[in-house]
Structures are given as structure tokens and as C-alpha cells.
Design an enzyme around this catalytic site. Structure first.
Site, PDB file in Angstrom:
ATOM      1  N   TYR A 206      25.558 -11.178 -14.488  1.00  0.00           N
ATOM      2  CA  TYR A 206      26.697 -10.425 -14.230  1.00  0.00           C
ATOM      3  C   TYR A 206      27.806 -11.219 -13.393  1.00  0.00           C
ATOM      4  O   TYR A 206      27.366 -11.796 -12.366  1.00  0.00           O
ATOM      5  CB  TYR A 206      26.304  -9.080 -13.777  1.00  0.00           C
ATOM      6  CG  TYR A 206      27.702  -8.332 -13.247  1.00  0.00           C
ATOM      7  CD1 TYR A 206      28.471  -7.606 -14.363  1.00  0.00           C
ATOM      8  CD2 TYR A 206      27.788  -8.168 -11.791  1.00  0.00           C
ATOM      9  CE1 TYR A 206      29.370  -6.730 -14.016  1.00  0.00           C
ATOM     10  CE2 TYR A 206      29.062  -7.574 -11.602  1.00  0.00           C
ATOM     11  CZ  TYR A 206      29.848  -6.874 -12.432  1.00  0.00           C
ATOM     12  OH  TYR A 206      30.958  -6.210 -12.197  1.00  0.00           O
TER      13      TYR A 206
ATOM     14  N   ASN B   4      32.596  -8.318  -3.193  1.00  0.00           N
ATOM     15  CA  ASN B   4      31.980  -7.004  -3.697  1.00  0.00           C
ATOM     16  C   ASN B   4      31.212  -6.593  -2.491  1.00  0.00           C
ATOM     17  O   ASN B   4      29.800  -6.416  -2.830  1.00  0.00           O
ATOM     18  CB  ASN B   4      31.103  -7.309  -4.952  1.00  0.00           C
ATOM     19  CG  ASN B   4      31.092  -5.961  -5.650  1.00  0.00           C
ATOM     20  OD1 ASN B   4      31.647  -4.922  -5.259  1.00  0.00           O
ATOM     21  ND2 ASN B   4      30.059  -5.998  -6.485  1.00  0.00           N
TER      22      ASN B   4
ATOM     23  N   HIS C  87      42.928  -9.971  -7.205  1.00  0.00           N
ATOM     24  CA  HIS C  87      42.733  -8.778  -6.239  1.00  0.00           C
ATOM     25  C   HIS C  87      43.888  -9.182  -5.094  1.00  0.00           C
ATOM     26  O   HIS C  87      43.835  -8.301  -4.114  1.00  0.00           O
ATOM     27  CB  HIS C  87      41.470  -8.799  -5.747  1.00  0.00           C
ATOM     28  CG  HIS C  87      40.597  -7.991  -6.772  1.00  0.00           C
ATOM     29  ND1 HIS C  87      40.618  -6.709  -6.709  1.00  0.00           N
ATOM     30  CD2 HIS C  87      39.643  -8.563  -7.587  1.00  0.00           C
ATOM     31  CE1 HIS C  87      39.756  -6.219  -7.806  1.00  0.00           C
ATOM     32  NE2 HIS C  87      39.187  -7.259  -8.433  1.00  0.00           N
TER      33      HIS C  87
ATOM     34  N   GLY D 171      32.863  -5.422 -13.993  1.00  0.00           N
ATOM     35  CA  GLY D 171      33.058  -4.004 -14.084  1.00  0.00           C
ATOM     36  C   GLY D 171      32.776  -3.665 -15.615  1.00  0.00           C
ATOM     37  O   GLY D 171      31.902  -4.184 -16.301  1.00  0.00           O
TER      38      GLY D 171
END
Length: 230
Positions: free
Chosen positions: A61, A203, A91, A68
Site C-alpha cells: 500500500y 500520514n 498536498h 486511499g
């Protein structure tokens, strides 16, 4: 030469206190990284494990997939190295005023301590560079307004990831300067983030944690003051 008023704060396996974060936010303590061979080996195991999975073309992942809801989208192996830069670039859309210096130092400290637990798949070189940012007071310019909560402080922490990579701007010696220029002045080579490292940096809840530590300190002061007044 900086004169420190408190004992050095060592980042590593041991937890930090709220007081540690607040001391670092005021530049009152030297910043050290746990440096024994066993600790460095523990940190190195994470990137090695990721490399092993990549060699086997495993599905990871945020490394060989999107993020997401896009986790079902496969990222070709030849694009895996480019994914971290795309993540922090995407971002970089914060707005509003910039976090003040104390808050930014607290953010760096909270993020460094989290990554120092050895479960995020980052290199020791990244930990050392974060420590160096604190030690030399190289502060990413982080807008106050952006995504905070849920899956992490993605927008504000993208400014940490980008400046470690020599992009965007930092506050250094009282001036707003390009991160690339400050890296060159200090003799550093900007990091090229490896697979998973941008995700590991961004994250998380380092911004919320840092600001909560500073808020706790202010509340503690007000409580003592109110008690004395009454």
C-alpha cells in the site's frame, strides 16, 4: 555556539514527554539521535523489508498502489521511485498564516519521534536529517490551514517532506529562503525520498500532537497562575 539550558533530548526507542517537546520548541536543549549499533540495525530492517517485497513484486500500500480509495490502482515498478515526490507535491496546497517558530519545531520533534520507533520503513539518514533540521533550526514554512485529522496532517506535513527534499521554503537565520539554498549552505545533499518515506512523513498526526503539547503547556501555566491569584 548555542548555549542550552536543559539536558539533551535523545530521540530513539524511549518515549518523549510533553515537557521534552516544549523544551525543544524553545531551542533550550540539544537534539540527539540514539546511535548504538542495535538501534541502527532495527531502523535498517524496515527499508530492507520493503526492498525484499519490491524484489518479489509484492503489493505494498502506498508503494506499488495509489493512496486511499485509489489503493486498487497499481503503480508500475518503474514509477515507484517517483511516487513520493508526487505525493508531497499534490498536498502542497496549504493556506493562511504560517505556523510560528515554536510550533514548527514542535512539529519536527513530534514527527521525528514517531519515525524513530522503527516501524515506518524509513532510513536512518532521514531521521538524521530531521534531527539536523532541529539542531540547525531549519524550519519548513508550514501554512496553518490544510487537512488535519482523520488519516493524518497530510497538507502541513507535506511541507516537511518537501523541504527535506530541497523544495519549497524554510525559515533559516531569521529569513525566508529556498530549502535548496539552505541545503547548499550547510553542505547537505537534499534527500531523494525512497518508496514509503513520503507516506511515512505525511500520514501521521505530528501537527496535532505538537500543537496539543504546546496547548497543554499553556493550560498548565494558566492553571498555576489562576491558583496563585485565588
Amino acid at each position: 555556539m548555542t548555549t542550552y539550558l536543559a539536558e539533551p533530548v535523545v530521540f530513539g526507542e524511549q518515549p518523549l514527554s510533553i515537557e521534552n517537546i516544549n523544551v525543544l520548541s524553545q531551542r533550550r536543549a540539544q537534539v540527539l539521535l540514539q546511535d548504538d549499533a542495535a538501534y541502527r540495525e532495527m531502523i535498517a530492517k524496515g527499508p530492507r523489508f520493503l526492498d525484499t517485497l519490491l524484489d518479489k513484486e509484492g503489493v505494498i500500500y502506498g508503494v506499488t498502489t495509489g493512496y486511499g480509495d485509489s489503493c486498487v490502482v497499481a503503480v508500475p515498478l518503474h514509477q515507484v521511485e517517483a511516487l513520493p515526490r508526487h505525493l508531497y507535491t499534490f498536498h502542497g496546497c496549504g493556506l493562511g498564516q504560517l505556523l510560528d517558530e515554536a510550533s514548527t519545531r514542535a512539529v519536527l520533534a513530534a514527527r521525528l519521534q514517531s519515525l524513530c520507533q522503527g516501524v515506518s520503513g524509513v532510513r536512518v539518514e532521514l531521521l538524521e536529517r530531521l534531527r539536523a533540521f532541529l539542531e540547525h533550526d531549519v524550519l519548513p514554512l508550514i501554512p496553518e490551514e490544510g487537512s488535519v485529522g482523520a488519516s493524518g496532517d497530510l497538507t502541513p506535513l507535506s511541507y516537511v517532506a518537501a523541504t527535506l527534499s530541497g523544495e519549497r521554503e524554510v525559515l533559516f537565520k531569521g529569513e525566508h529562503r529556498s530549502a535548496a539554498e539552505v541545503h547548499a549552505e550547510l553542505g547537505w545533499t537534499p534527500l531523494v525520498l525512497r518508496p514509503k518515506e513520503a507516506l511515512a512523513l505525511m500520514n501521521g498526526t505530528a501537527v496535532m500532537t505538537a500543537l496539543a503539547c504546546l496547548a497543554f503547556s499553556r493550560a498548565e501555566y494558566l492553571l498555576k497562575l489562576a491558583t496563585r491569584i485565588t
